[in-house]
Design a protein around this motif. Structure first.
Motif, PDB file in Angstrom:
ATOM      1  N   GLU A  75      32.537  31.978  39.569  1.00  0.00           N
ATOM      2  CA  GLU A  75      32.313  32.730  38.318  1.00  0.00           C
ATOM      3  C   GLU A  75      33.219  32.279  37.181  1.00  0.00           C
ATOM      4  O   GLU A  75      33.002  32.674  36.034  1.00  0.00           O
ATOM      5  N   LYS A 106      37.733  41.407  35.058  1.00  0.00           N
ATOM      6  CA  LYS A 106      37.650  42.496  36.036  1.00  0.00           C
ATOM      7  C   LYS A 106      37.786  43.868  35.389  1.00  0.00           C
ATOM      8  O   LYS A 106      37.231  44.848  35.894  1.00  0.00           O
ATOM      9  N   ALA A 153      40.920  35.422  38.725  1.00  0.00           N
ATOM     10  CA  ALA A 153      41.517  35.875  39.990  1.00  0.00           C
ATOM     11  C   ALA A 153      40.655  35.428  41.163  1.00  0.00           C
ATOM     12  O   ALA A 153      39.440  35.394  41.070  1.00  0.00           O
ATOM     13  N   GLU A 275      34.719  44.958  43.578  1.00  0.00           N
ATOM     14  CA  GLU A 275      34.286  43.955  42.591  1.00  0.00           C
ATOM     15  C   GLU A 275      32.990  43.321  43.053  1.00  0.00           C
ATOM     16  O   GLU A 275      32.611  43.407  44.215  1.00  0.00           O
TER      17      GLU A 275
HETATM   18 MG    MG Z   1      37.351  38.347  43.085  1.00  0.00          MG
END
Ligand code: MG
Ligand code: ATP
Ligand code: MG
Length: 387
Positions: A75, A106, A153, A275
């Motif tokens: 991503e 996020k 992340a 997530e």
């Molecule tokens: Mg992640």
């Protein structure tokens, strides 16, 4: 029948590699954009591919010029360029660049989901991190809390748990996270971590796979158990509830493809969404051997408007064991892979990464069994070969 569309993948790692097999079976040409001439995906696909970073505008545009549909196996790509490529009519992009952009941050992802009625752990922006500002946040979110990088992340490398707001703890956490935009989350006191793979086509039809239990150590996925089992008060129908929550969350997003939805299961049987990954996911690798249609094949079907395949498990019990690297030596990697070869119902997948590094995902093993007891025994044999 129209000729098959060419699919371009941003990223050339193991997820791209595992897309190659169903692509070959369905006659779908794949082109990879990744750094280096011999990434895991490029090794198994005849080229020529594109050598460059998946964040680079010129390289993405070059990929788009050879493809009909672009998709991602990571991503952290350049969402602005993907949006432009789509707007200019150069190439279709799936899932939607808007979805990729949302998921990249996020904090925005959490805000978006919670505004749409998806339960998440309490969270808050961290504007100017300091002992004082974090004390205020701890007053709202409680302690311990998790400080998280909003962007870039993975494998928990953007997370720092904060046990107290004493200067030494705060300094250590901020030093670890570096100069990145942050947000904070209240601690989710989970009894299990859970994931559900969901495939969504362009018409908005969503299908979920059975939920799995994901076992992490030091924030890295080690083992995945399918289907999710949980006993006790509040746990009835947990597999179905996890699937429904994951489907509901993915239904709020735009674009087609497979999505990995990570969740926390709390003691009372309630679920919090952690997530979403807008791509094939480590907690869906078992679907290659254990399900009627793998997550990889369903991703290709979804983005190409082919009929979606059944997500059913083909066996009563399945597991996925990650083969993680150790510094400098491939020997333990091969040892674990080889240990699977004498276990019936086990299949080894190595990713072709030349260099082993601590905690690097080097491969995985899928195990299928007729019962949970038999599965556990097979896992025990394989894990005993672990360094
Ligand atoms: Mg992640
Ligand atoms: P991934 O590799 O899955 O993309 P990531 O770096 O994006 O991981 P998260 O999924 O946010 O990180 O968190 C990694 C792990 O840290 C989780 O799987 C969970 O074990 C733990 N964790 C994250 N958030 C919380 C929380 N709010 N409370 C308790 N534990 C948490
Ligand atoms: Mg995660």
């Amino acid at each position: 029948m129209a000729p098959r569309k060419t699919v371009g993948i941003l990223g050339g790692g193991q997820l791209g590699r595992m897309l190659a097999h169903p692509a070959a079976l369905l006659g779908i040409p794949l082109l990879i954009l990744g750094s280096g001439p011999s990434t895991p995906a490029k090794q198994v696909l005849s080229g020529p591919h594109i050598d460059g970073p998946f964040t680079s505008e010129s390289h993405i545009r070059e990929l788009a010029s050879h493809c009909d549909v672009l998709t991602v196996e990571i991503e952290h790509v350049n969402a602005d360029v993907l949006e432009a490529v789509e707007a200019e009519g150069l190439c279709e992009v799936q899932p939607s660049p808007k979805t990729i952009r949302l998921i990249q941050d996020k904090y925005l992802q959490k805000e978006y989901l919670s505004q749409r009625g998806i339960p998440v752990a309490p969270f808050a922006k961290v504007e100017n991190p300091s002992v004082e500002s974090l004390q205020v946040l701890a007053g709202k979110l409680g302690l311990p809390m998790m400080l998280k990088a909003r962007t870039l992340a993975y494998d928990g490398r953007g997370n720092a748990p904060l046990k107290s707001t004493e200067a030494s703890d705060v300094d250590a956490a901020l030093k670890f996270l570096g100069d990145r935009p942050l947000y904070a989350e209240g601690w989710a006191p989970f009894v299990k971590e859970v994931a559900v793979m969901v495939v969504r086509n362009k018409e908005g039809e969503v299908r979920s796979y059975d939920a799995v239990e994901t076992v992490h150590k030091e924030s890295i996925l080690r083992v995945c158990l399918a289907p999710l089992r949980a006993n006790g008060k509040g746990m009835q129908g947990i597999n179905q509830r996890a699937r429904e929550l994951a489907e509901k969350a993915v239904a709020t997003l735009e674009g087609a493809g497979i999505f990995g939805v990570e969740m926390f299961l709390l003691e009372d049987g309630s679920l919090l969404l952690n997530e979403i990954a807008p791509r094939p996911h480590n907690s869906g690798h078992h679907t290659i051997e254990a399900c009627a249609t793998s997550q990889f094949e369903n991703h290709l079907r979804a983005i190409l408007s082919l009929p979606l395949g059944s997500t059913s498990l083909r066996v009563p019990s399945a597991a996925m064991i990650n083969i993680l690297g150790v510094d400098g030596s491939m020997e333990p990697v091969y040892a674990m892979s080889d240990a699977a070869l004498s276990v019936p119902g086990a299949a080894s997948h190595l990713y072709g990464k030349a260099e082993s590094r601590k905690a690097r995902k080097m491969g995985h093993i899928t195990v299928t069994a007729e019962s949970d007891a038999s599965l556990r025994e097979k896992i025990r044999v394989i894990l005993s070969a672990q360094p």
